[in-house]
Scaffold this motif. Structure first.
Motif, PDB file in Angstrom:
ATOM      1  N   LEU A  36      38.421 -31.095  60.235  1.00 39.00           N
ATOM      2  CA  LEU A  36      38.210 -30.357  58.995  1.00 39.00           C
ATOM      3  C   LEU A  36      38.516 -28.886  59.271  1.00 39.00           C
ATOM      4  O   LEU A  36      37.778 -28.199  59.970  1.00 39.00           O
ATOM      5  CB  LEU A  36      36.764 -30.518  58.508  1.00 39.00           C
ATOM      6  N   VAL A  37      39.627 -28.413  58.737  1.00 39.39           N
ATOM      7  CA  VAL A  37      40.066 -27.044  58.974  1.00 39.39           C
ATOM      8  C   VAL A  37      39.331 -26.095  58.026  1.00 39.39           C
ATOM      9  O   VAL A  37      39.382 -26.270  56.797  1.00 39.39           O
ATOM     10  CB  VAL A  37      41.587 -26.898  58.788  1.00 39.39           C
ATOM     11  N   VAL A  38      38.643 -25.112  58.605  1.00 41.71           N
ATOM     12  CA  VAL A  38      38.033 -24.027  57.839  1.00 41.71           C
ATOM     13  C   VAL A  38      38.954 -22.819  57.993  1.00 41.71           C
ATOM     14  O   VAL A  38      39.146 -22.337  59.104  1.00 41.71           O
ATOM     15  CB  VAL A  38      36.620 -23.701  58.352  1.00 41.71           C
ATOM     16  N   PRO A  39      39.528 -22.321  56.901  1.00 44.11           N
ATOM     17  CA  PRO A  39      40.547 -21.278  57.024  1.00 44.11           C
ATOM     18  C   PRO A  39      39.983 -19.863  57.181  1.00 44.11           C
ATOM     19  O   PRO A  39      40.655 -18.889  56.837  1.00 44.11           O
ATOM     20  CB  PRO A  39      41.332 -21.423  55.718  1.00 44.11           C
ATOM     21  N   PHE A  40      38.774 -19.765  57.711  1.00 41.93           N
ATOM     22  CA  PHE A  40      38.129 -18.478  57.951  1.00 41.93           C
ATOM     23  C   PHE A  40      37.377 -18.533  59.278  1.00 41.93           C
ATOM     24  O   PHE A  40      37.184 -19.612  59.849  1.00 41.93           O
ATOM     25  CB  PHE A  40      37.161 -18.127  56.809  1.00 41.93           C
ATOM     26  N   ALA A  41      36.939 -17.371  59.737  1.00 38.20           N
ATOM     27  CA  ALA A  41      36.208 -17.299  60.997  1.00 38.20           C
ATOM     28  C   ALA A  41      34.864 -18.009  60.891  1.00 38.20           C
ATOM     29  O   ALA A  41      34.331 -18.221  59.796  1.00 38.20           O
ATOM     30  CB  ALA A  41      36.001 -15.837  61.393  1.00 38.20           C
ATOM     31  N   ALA A  42      34.326 -18.368  62.035  1.00 33.62           N
ATOM     32  CA  ALA A  42      33.017 -19.018  62.074  1.00 33.62           C
ATOM     33  C   ALA A  42      31.936 -18.057  61.595  1.00 33.62           C
ATOM     34  O   ALA A  42      32.041 -16.841  61.757  1.00 33.62           O
ATOM     35  CB  ALA A  42      32.723 -19.485  63.495  1.00 33.62           C
ATOM     36  N   GLN A  63      33.148 -41.990  62.270  1.00 34.84           N
ATOM     37  CA  GLN A  63      33.988 -41.218  63.189  1.00 34.84           C
ATOM     38  C   GLN A  63      33.583 -39.744  63.086  1.00 34.84           C
ATOM     39  O   GLN A  63      33.129 -39.292  62.036  1.00 34.84           O
ATOM     40  CB  GLN A  63      35.474 -41.353  62.838  1.00 34.84           C
ATOM     41  N   ASN A  64      33.766 -39.015  64.182  1.00 38.27           N
ATOM     42  CA  ASN A  64      33.427 -37.600  64.162  1.00 38.27           C
ATOM     43  C   ASN A  64      34.330 -36.826  63.206  1.00 38.27           C
ATOM     44  O   ASN A  64      35.544 -37.033  63.196  1.00 38.27           O
ATOM     45  CB  ASN A  64      33.549 -36.994  65.561  1.00 38.27           C
ATOM     46  N   VAL A  65      33.720 -35.955  62.436  1.00 38.75           N
ATOM     47  CA  VAL A  65      34.459 -34.980  61.634  1.00 38.75           C
ATOM     48  C   VAL A  65      34.163 -33.624  62.261  1.00 38.75           C
ATOM     49  O   VAL A  65      33.037 -33.126  62.187  1.00 38.75           O
ATOM     50  CB  VAL A  65      34.025 -34.994  60.154  1.00 38.75           C
ATOM     51  N   ILE A  66      35.152 -33.056  62.932  1.00 40.42           N
ATOM     52  CA  ILE A  66      34.940 -31.801  63.646  1.00 40.42           C
ATOM     53  C   ILE A  66      35.516 -30.634  62.852  1.00 40.42           C
ATOM     54  O   ILE A  66      36.546 -30.771  62.198  1.00 40.42           O
ATOM     55  CB  ILE A  66      35.557 -31.833  65.065  1.00 40.42           C
ATOM     56  N   VAL A  67      34.832 -29.503  62.919  1.00 37.16           N
ATOM     57  CA  VAL A  67      35.283 -28.303  62.217  1.00 37.16           C
ATOM     58  C   VAL A  67      36.134 -27.459  63.157  1.00 37.16           C
ATOM     59  O   VAL A  67      35.756 -27.195  64.293  1.00 37.16           O
ATOM     60  CB  VAL A  67      34.079 -27.482  61.720  1.00 37.16           C
ATOM     61  N   GLU A  68      37.291 -27.062  62.665  1.00 37.56           N
ATOM     62  CA  GLU A  68      38.168 -26.163  63.421  1.00 37.56           C
ATOM     63  C   GLU A  68      38.432 -24.926  62.566  1.00 37.56           C
ATOM     64  O   GLU A  68      38.943 -25.038  61.450  1.00 37.56           O
ATOM     65  CB  GLU A  68      39.489 -26.835  63.765  1.00 37.56           C
ATOM     66  N   THR A  91      43.601 -34.772  59.058  1.00 38.93           N
ATOM     67  CA  THR A  91      43.521 -33.319  59.013  1.00 38.93           C
ATOM     68  C   THR A  91      43.302 -32.930  57.562  1.00 38.93           C
ATOM     69  O   THR A  91      44.170 -33.165  56.709  1.00 38.93           O
ATOM     70  CB  THR A  91      44.816 -32.654  59.527  1.00 38.93           C
ATOM     71  N   ILE A  92      42.122 -32.370  57.276  1.00 38.13           N
ATOM     72  CA  ILE A  92      41.779 -32.014  55.902  1.00 38.13           C
ATOM     73  C   ILE A  92      41.312 -30.557  55.865  1.00 38.13           C
ATOM     74  O   ILE A  92      41.031 -29.954  56.903  1.00 38.13           O
ATOM     75  CB  ILE A  92      40.696 -32.948  55.320  1.00 38.13           C
ATOM     76  N   LEU A  93      41.234 -30.020  54.669  1.00 42.58           N
ATOM     77  CA  LEU A  93      40.955 -28.596  54.500  1.00 42.58           C
ATOM     78  C   LEU A  93      39.684 -28.364  53.700  1.00 42.58           C
ATOM     79  O   LEU A  93      39.424 -29.053  52.713  1.00 42.58           O
ATOM     80  CB  LEU A  93      42.127 -27.938  53.746  1.00 42.58           C
TER      81      LEU A  93
END
Length: 325
Positions: A36-42, A63-68, A91-93
């Motif tokens: 799971l793509v986060v389009p900003f900083a943590a 299944q694991n859904v990991i944040v990137e 790959t999702i947003l």
């Protein structure tokens, strides 16, 4: 003729096999980790929502859904990465009003189309913004602020987290709907903007409610109104701006998107997992603490929401004359 029949049979068998594999792949989804793509900083509001939702979706999907975090260019880098990803659901947003409404309207060079380059999955939450002032400013209500600004046009300024952000445009919408004249002072994020407002270098700010909430509770920042149609559950005594300025409404939102051409069966599984996560009591409590309103939606409803947001913000962007390279 025999050879031709044999080749035809082999071709049919191969086509049938590919079709079976495609169907099996959709039925078996997910069989590996989902990013799971986060389009900003943590650490920001979008990141927080993503991590809470990802944890619960992992349990639902098996299944694991990991944040990137893929920050940069106001969310465009992360969004563009997902737009170009394989349309397999892995790959999702975590999209926002910035990635799917404001940036496409503001940027001269558009790396993606918010409607045609993504498959909507689900609208998740709405996050209020807030109009607040330094306590030294002699106003206590939205109407008193309007009266002050009209009595001294151009003498006051408001801070935001940057040019072209939802908070900047919240201020521009306020100006256009009330007829007031105040200058915009952009900052590189809510943090430095708040620092100057707390120091009374700039007296007024439009901010995300979560980042201002601590200062509102301590009394170092005076909240005049939230930007959503309904009052925020975490600050029920703070009126909405719409109570004084009918029709005024802005907010940030978070939603899940997949690349275009993602199979409907895969989208359906992602949608079901996301909406189930939103019903979890722990998630509800976290979102309430965060002043976020849980929504949930079908893919079609999210698609309509994006188009409505683009239509809503386009005249505001033009009026504000905001354009970025």
């Amino acid at each position: 003729m025999v050879g031709l029949n044999r080749r035809s049979a082999l071709g049919l068998a191969l086509a049938a096999g590919l079709a079976f594999c495609s169907l099996a792949q959709a039925q078996e989804f997910p069989s590996q980790t989902i990013t799971l793509v986060v389009p900003f900083a943590a650490g920001g509001s979008t990141d927080l929502v993503a991590r809470v939702i990802a944890e619960k979706m992992s349990g639902e999907l098996g299944q694991n859904v990991i944040v990137e975090n893929v920050g940069g260019a106001g969310g465009n880098l992360g969004a563009d990465r997902v737009a170009r990803a394989e349309p397999d659901g892995y790959t999702i947003l975590m999209g926002t009003v910035a990635t799917h409404a404001l940036n496409p309207l503001i940027l001269k060079t558009k790396p993606y189309d918010p409607v045609t380059d993504f498959t909507p999955v689900s609208l998740l939450v709405l996050v209020p913004n807030v109009l607040a002032v330094n306590p030294q400013l002699p106003v206590n209500t939205v109407q008193e602020l309007i009266d002050l600004l009209k009595s001294k046009p151009g003498e006051y300024s408001y801070a935001s987290s940057g040019n072209g952000t939802p908070l900047h445009l919240s201020g521009e919408l306020f100006k256009s709907m009330t007829g007031v004249d105040m200058q915009h002072v952009p900052y590189k994020g809510s943090g430095p903007a708040l620092t100057d407002v707390l120091a009374n270098q700039v007296p007024i700010i439009f901010d995300n409610l979560p980042s201002s909430s601590g200062h509102m509770k301590s009394g170092t920042l005076k909240a005049l109104g939230v930007t959503t149609v309904e009052r925020a559950a975490s600050f029920p005594d703070v009126p909405t701006i719409a109570e004084t300025v009918p029709g005024y409404e802005t907010y940030s939102w978070n939603a899940l998107f997949a690349p275009k051409d993602t199979p409907p069966d895969v989208v359906a599984k992602l949608n079901a997992a996301a909406n189930k996560a939103l019903t979890d009591e722990t998630v509800k409590a976290r979102m309430k603490d965060f002043s976020a309103t849980i929504v949930g939606s079908t893919p079609e409803e999210l698609g309509a929401h994006v188009k409505a947001e683009l239509a809503k913000w386009e005249p505001i962007v033009k009026a504000a004359n905001v354009s970025l390279d």
